[in-house]
Design a protein around this motif. Structure first.
Motif, PDB file in Angstrom:
ATOM      1  N   GLY A   4       0.784  -1.228   0.000  1.00  0.00           N
ATOM      2  CA  GLY A   4       0.000   0.000   0.000  1.00  0.00           C
ATOM      3  C   GLY A   4       0.814   1.275   0.000  1.00  0.00           C
ATOM      4  O   GLY A   4       0.256   2.358  -0.220  1.00  0.00           O
ATOM      5  N   GLN A   5       2.139   1.180   0.248  1.00  0.00           N
ATOM      6  CA  GLN A   5       2.941   2.405   0.270  1.00  0.00           C
ATOM      7  C   GLN A   5       3.173   2.967  -1.128  1.00  0.00           C
ATOM      8  O   GLN A   5       3.380   4.172  -1.283  1.00  0.00           O
ATOM      9  N   ILE A   6       3.182   2.104  -2.131  1.00  0.00           N
ATOM     10  CA  ILE A   6       3.327   2.537  -3.517  1.00  0.00           C
ATOM     11  C   ILE A   6       2.030   2.210  -4.247  1.00  0.00           C
ATOM     12  O   ILE A   6       1.524   1.080  -4.169  1.00  0.00           O
ATOM     13  N   ALA A   7       1.483   3.202  -4.945  1.00  0.00           N
ATOM     14  CA  ALA A   7       0.224   3.007  -5.654  1.00  0.00           C
ATOM     15  C   ALA A   7       0.363   1.919  -6.715  1.00  0.00           C
ATOM     16  O   ALA A   7       1.461   1.647  -7.212  1.00  0.00           O
ATOM     17  N   ALA A   8      -0.745   1.296  -7.069  1.00  0.00           N
ATOM     18  CA  ALA A   8      -0.735   0.200  -8.036  1.00  0.00           C
ATOM     19  C   ALA A   8      -0.183   0.640  -9.385  1.00  0.00           C
ATOM     20  O   ALA A   8       0.440  -0.152 -10.100  1.00  0.00           O
ATOM     21  N   ASN A   9      -0.386   1.916  -9.749  1.00  0.00           N
ATOM     22  CA  ASN A   9       0.121   2.401 -11.034  1.00  0.00           C
ATOM     23  C   ASN A   9       1.567   2.887 -10.943  1.00  0.00           C
ATOM     24  O   ASN A   9       2.151   3.312 -11.942  1.00  0.00           O
ATOM     25  N   GLY A  10       2.164   2.851  -9.729  1.00  0.00           N
ATOM     26  CA  GLY A  10       3.558   3.237  -9.555  1.00  0.00           C
ATOM     27  C   GLY A  10       3.811   4.724  -9.512  1.00  0.00           C
ATOM     28  O   GLY A  10       4.969   5.146  -9.390  1.00  0.00           O
ATOM     29  N   LEU A  11       2.768   5.542  -9.590  1.00  0.00           N
ATOM     30  CA  LEU A  11       2.938   6.992  -9.617  1.00  0.00           C
ATOM     31  C   LEU A  11       2.979   7.562  -8.206  1.00  0.00           C
ATOM     32  O   LEU A  11       2.532   6.944  -7.235  1.00  0.00           O
ATOM     33  N   ARG A  12       3.518   8.769  -8.095  1.00  0.00           N
ATOM     34  CA  ARG A  12       3.633   9.418  -6.785  1.00  0.00           C
ATOM     35  C   ARG A  12       2.257   9.739  -6.223  1.00  0.00           C
ATOM     36  O   ARG A  12       2.027   9.592  -5.022  1.00  0.00           O
ATOM     37  N   ASP A  13       1.362  10.201  -7.105  1.00  0.00           N
ATOM     38  CA  ASP A  13      -0.011  10.452  -6.667  1.00  0.00           C
ATOM     39  C   ASP A  13      -0.643   9.127  -6.255  1.00  0.00           C
ATOM     40  O   ASP A  13      -0.657   8.160  -7.019  1.00  0.00           O
ATOM     41  N   SER A  45       0.535   7.354  -3.754  1.00  0.00           N
ATOM     42  CA  SER A  45       1.537   6.634  -2.961  1.00  0.00           C
ATOM     43  C   SER A  45       1.872   7.425  -1.708  1.00  0.00           C
ATOM     44  O   SER A  45       1.591   8.633  -1.615  1.00  0.00           O
ATOM     45  N   ASP A  46       2.459   6.747  -0.741  1.00  0.00           N
ATOM     46  CA  ASP A  46       3.040   7.462   0.391  1.00  0.00           C
ATOM     47  C   ASP A  46       4.218   8.275  -0.146  1.00  0.00           C
ATOM     48  O   ASP A  46       5.185   7.700  -0.670  1.00  0.00           O
ATOM     49  N   THR A  47       4.144   9.589  -0.049  1.00  0.00           N
ATOM     50  CA  THR A  47       5.115  10.445  -0.741  1.00  0.00           C
ATOM     51  C   THR A  47       6.544  10.226  -0.252  1.00  0.00           C
ATOM     52  O   THR A  47       7.487  10.216  -1.053  1.00  0.00           O
ATOM     53  N   ALA A  48       6.722  10.042   1.061  1.00  0.00           N
ATOM     54  CA  ALA A  48       8.077   9.835   1.587  1.00  0.00           C
ATOM     55  C   ALA A  48       8.672   8.533   1.047  1.00  0.00           C
ATOM     56  O   ALA A  48       9.852   8.480   0.664  1.00  0.00           O
ATOM     57  N   THR A  49       7.851   7.480   1.001  1.00  0.00           N
ATOM     58  CA  THR A  49       8.329   6.196   0.480  1.00  0.00           C
ATOM     59  C   THR A  49       8.631   6.294  -1.009  1.00  0.00           C
ATOM     60  O   THR A  49       9.666   5.809  -1.486  1.00  0.00           O
ATOM     61  N   TRP A  50       7.731   6.930  -1.755  1.00  0.00           N
ATOM     62  CA  TRP A  50       7.930   7.065  -3.200  1.00  0.00           C
ATOM     63  C   TRP A  50       9.191   7.871  -3.488  1.00  0.00           C
ATOM     64  O   TRP A  50       9.986   7.502  -4.357  1.00  0.00           O
ATOM     65  N   ASP A  51       9.396   8.966  -2.741  1.00  0.00           N
ATOM     66  CA  ASP A  51      10.583   9.803  -2.944  1.00  0.00           C
ATOM     67  C   ASP A  51      11.863   9.043  -2.613  1.00  0.00           C
ATOM     68  O   ASP A  51      12.893   9.230  -3.264  1.00  0.00           O
ATOM     69  N   PHE A  52      11.803   8.173  -1.593  1.00  0.00           N
ATOM     70  CA  PHE A  52      12.974   7.376  -1.220  1.00  0.00           C
ATOM     71  C   PHE A  52      13.399   6.473  -2.378  1.00  0.00           C
ATOM     72  O   PHE A  52      14.574   6.440  -2.759  1.00  0.00           O
ATOM     73  N   TYR A  53      12.449   5.744  -2.948  1.00  0.00           N
ATOM     74  CA  TYR A  53      12.797   4.825  -4.029  1.00  0.00           C
ATOM     75  C   TYR A  53      13.133   5.568  -5.319  1.00  0.00           C
ATOM     76  O   TYR A  53      13.989   5.119  -6.093  1.00  0.00           O
ATOM     77  N   GLU A  54      12.509   6.706  -5.536  1.00  0.00           N
ATOM     78  CA  GLU A  54      12.855   7.511  -6.707  1.00  0.00           C
ATOM     79  C   GLU A  54      14.304   7.977  -6.613  1.00  0.00           C
ATOM     80  O   GLU A  54      15.059   7.909  -7.596  1.00  0.00           O
ATOM     81  N   ALA A  55      14.719   8.442  -5.429  1.00  0.00           N
ATOM     82  CA  ALA A  55      16.099   8.886  -5.240  1.00  0.00           C
ATOM     83  C   ALA A  55      17.072   7.719  -5.377  1.00  0.00           C
ATOM     84  O   ALA A  55      18.157   7.859  -5.947  1.00  0.00           O
ATOM     85  N   TYR A  56      16.672   6.552  -4.878  1.00  0.00           N
ATOM     86  CA  TYR A  56      17.545   5.378  -4.944  1.00  0.00           C
ATOM     87  C   TYR A  56      17.769   4.934  -6.388  1.00  0.00           C
ATOM     88  O   TYR A  56      18.904   4.685  -6.811  1.00  0.00           O
ATOM     89  N   TYR A  57      16.707   4.847  -7.163  1.00  0.00           N
ATOM     90  CA  TYR A  57      16.826   4.308  -8.517  1.00  0.00           C
ATOM     91  C   TYR A  57      17.362   5.324  -9.524  1.00  0.00           C
ATOM     92  O   TYR A  57      17.794   4.935 -10.612  1.00  0.00           O
ATOM     93  N   THR A  58      17.351   6.600  -9.191  1.00  0.00           N
ATOM     94  CA  THR A  58      17.818   7.606 -10.149  1.00  0.00           C
ATOM     95  C   THR A  58      19.176   8.195  -9.789  1.00  0.00           C
ATOM     96  O   THR A  58      19.705   9.011 -10.545  1.00  0.00           O
ATOM     97  N   ASN A  59      19.765   7.787  -8.663  1.00  0.00           N
ATOM     98  CA  ASN A  59      21.052   8.344  -8.249  1.00  0.00           C
ATOM     99  C   ASN A  59      22.173   7.715  -9.078  1.00  0.00           C
ATOM    100  O   ASN A  59      22.443   6.516  -8.960  1.00  0.00           O
ATOM    101  N   PRO A  60      22.867   8.492  -9.914  1.00  0.00           N
ATOM    102  CA  PRO A  60      23.918   7.902 -10.758  1.00  0.00           C
ATOM    103  C   PRO A  60      25.115   7.398  -9.964  1.00  0.00           C
ATOM    104  O   PRO A  60      25.874   6.558 -10.455  1.00  0.00           O
ATOM    105  N   GLU A  61      25.311   7.889  -8.723  1.00  0.00           N
ATOM    106  CA  GLU A  61      26.442   7.451  -7.915  1.00  0.00           C
ATOM    107  C   GLU A  61      26.304   5.998  -7.482  1.00  0.00           C
ATOM    108  O   GLU A  61      27.287   5.366  -7.102  1.00  0.00           O
ATOM    109  N   TYR A  62      25.093   5.451  -7.517  1.00  0.00           N
ATOM    110  CA  TYR A  62      24.875   4.064  -7.120  1.00  0.00           C
ATOM    111  C   TYR A  62      25.074   3.095  -8.281  1.00  0.00           C
ATOM    112  O   TYR A  62      25.040   1.882  -8.083  1.00  0.00           O
TER     113      TYR A  62
END
Length: 355
Positions: A289-298, A300-317
Motif C-alpha cells: 500500500g505504500q506505492i500506488a498500483a500504477n507506480g505513480l507518486r499520486d 503513494s506514500d510520498t516519503a516512500t515514493w521519494d525514497f525509491y525515486e532517489a535510490y533508482y535515479t542516483n547515478p552514484e549508485y
C-alpha cells in the motif's frame, strides 16, 4: 614537505607527505566514542609520490640463475582437483610511453593540490548517520571548467573532470602506465603467459570507505573505482615470449564501478567455517500500500515514493563500462557500452575445497 626518500621495493620514488590537522595539540591521547569521533574536523593525510617507478620481475637473477624475487599465489585447485599456481613475472607502474613496460620512466602519483587522502570523515556528511568513516581516496574529480580530459593524452585544463594531468614534453604528469605479466599453471601445464597493459591510466574519484555496523556487528563499506585508460590491452604469449596470440585492444576504456552505498553498504565477514563473505544486502521492499498500483507518486506514500525515486535515479549508485573501440588483432568491432548497472543484491563466499 618534499624530499623524503622511500624505497621498500625495487623502485625509486620521492614522497611528498602533507599532514594537515586542524585540532589543537593535546598533551595526551584519550579514547573517543563514536559521537565524539563523528565531530572530528581534521583534514587528514595527503600523500603525493613524485618521480615514482615500481617494477617487479626486473631484478638480476640470484647466484643460481633463478629470478631473485617471486610473486606467487598458490593454494588454489581447479575443478578437477589439480593445483593452480599463479606466478606474476612482471608488475610495473611507471610513466607514460613505457612500450608495454619495456621502457620504464618515473611518474607522479597525486598532486599537492589534489593528493591521495587518508582521512576519518564525519559519516553524517556522506549519508552514513552517526558514524566515523575511514576513507582512503584517490585524487578528486574536478568541475569541467577546471579538470582535464580523463582520456586525452594532450588534454588541457578545462577539457574534462580529472585532476591528474597527462605527460607533456616538460612535465611527466600524473598518469601511469601499468601492467603485469602472469603465468597460470594448472597441474604441470605452464604453457602460456597472460599480459595485461594499461596506458596513461587514471583512477581519479576512486575511494574506499569503511565503518562498523552496530546492527550486524560487521565491517561495512563503500567502494568506488573509476578507471580510465586510452588503451587497455590483453594478450597471451608462450612462456619464453617468442610467440604471442592476437592482442585484444580496448581503446578509450572507461570503468566506473560502484559496490555499496549509504543505503546498501557492502558487508565484510568471516563465517563459522572460516570462509570470507562479501555481501551487498537487498534494498528493503516497500510495505503493501505504500506505492500506488500504477507506480505513480499520486496515490503513494510520498516519503516512500521519494525514497525509491532517489535510490533508482542516483547515478552514484550505478556502474558503467564504456569502450571506444574493441579490437582483436587487426580487426575492429566498434564501440561497446554497459550503462546504469545497479547491484540489487550480491553475495560472494569463498569455499575451502580441501577434503
Amino acid at each position: 614537505m618534499r624530499g623524503f626518500g622511500f624505497c621498500n621495493f625495487p623502485c625509486t620514488s620521492m614522497l611528498s607527505l602533507a599532514l594537515l590537522w586542524s585540532l589543537p595539540l593535546q598533551a595526551e591521547m584519550v579514547t573517543l566514542n563514536e559521537s565524539e569521533m563523528s565531530e572530528i574536523d581534521g583534514a587528514g593525510i595527503g600523500l603525493v609520490l613524485d618521480n615514482f617507478t615500481f617494477s617487479h620481475g626486473t631484478d638480476a637473477p640470484d647466484a643460481n640463475g633463478n629470478q631473485a624475487r617471486i610473486f606467487r599465489i598458490t593454494g588454489i585447485k581447479s575443478t578437477d582437483g589439480q593445483d593452480v599456481d599463479i606466478t606474476v613475472n612482471h608488475l610495473y607502474i611507471a610513466g607514460a610511453d613505457s612500450a608495454y613496460g619495456q621502457n620504464l620512466t618515473p611518474v607522479n602519483l597525486g598532486r599537492l593540490l589534489h593528493p591521495w587522502r587518508i582521512d576519518v570523515v564525519d559519516g553524517n556528511t556522506i549519508g552514513v548517520r552517526d558514524k566515523s568513516v575511514l576513507e582512503i581516496a584517490a585524487p578528486a574529480m574536478l568541475s569541467a571548467a577546471e579538470g582535464y580530459d580523463c582520456l586525452g593524452g594532450s588534454a588541457a585544463a578545462g577539457s574534462g573532470t580529472c585532476s591528474s594531468r597527462p605527460a607533456t614534453e616538460s612535465w611527466i604528469g600524473e598518469r601511469a602506465d601499468m601492467g603485469m605479466q602472469m603465468n597460470v599453471a594448472v597441474g604441470n601445464d605452464r604453457s602460456a603467459n597472460l599480459n595485461i597493459h594499461a596506458k596513461s591510466a587514471v583512477i581519479d574519484g576512486s575511494y574506499l570507505r569503511l565503518w562498523g555496523d552496530d546492527a550486524r556487528q560487521q565491517m561495512a563499506g563503500q567502494f568506488k573505482l573509476n578507471f580510465y585508460s586510452p588503451e587497455l590491452t590483453i594478450n597471451a604469449c608462450t612462456q619464453d615470449g617468442s610467440e604471442c596470440g592476437s592482442r585484444i585492444t580496448m581503446s578509450d576504456f572507461v570503468l566506473q564501478l560502484a559496490i555499496g552505498n549509504e543505503l546498501q553498504p557492502v558487508f565484510f565477514d568471516v563465517d563459522g567455517t572460516g570462509n570470507f563473505v562479501l555481501e551487498v544486502d537487498a534494498i528493503a521492499a516497500p510495505a503493501p500500500g505504500q506505492i500506488a498500483a500504477n507506480g505513480l507518486r499520486d496515490g503513494s506514500d510520498t516519503a516512500t515514493w521519494d525514497f525509491y525515486e532517489a535510490y533508482y535515479t542516483n547515478p552514484e549508485y550505478r556502474s558503467n563500462l564504456r569502450i571506444g573501440n574493441f579490437g582483436v588483432g587487426d580487426r575492429d568491432f566498434g564501440s561497446a557500452r554497459i550503462e546504469g548497472m545497479l547491484i540489487q543484491h550480491l553475495e560472494i563466499r569463498t569455499k575451502d575445497l580441501a577434503p
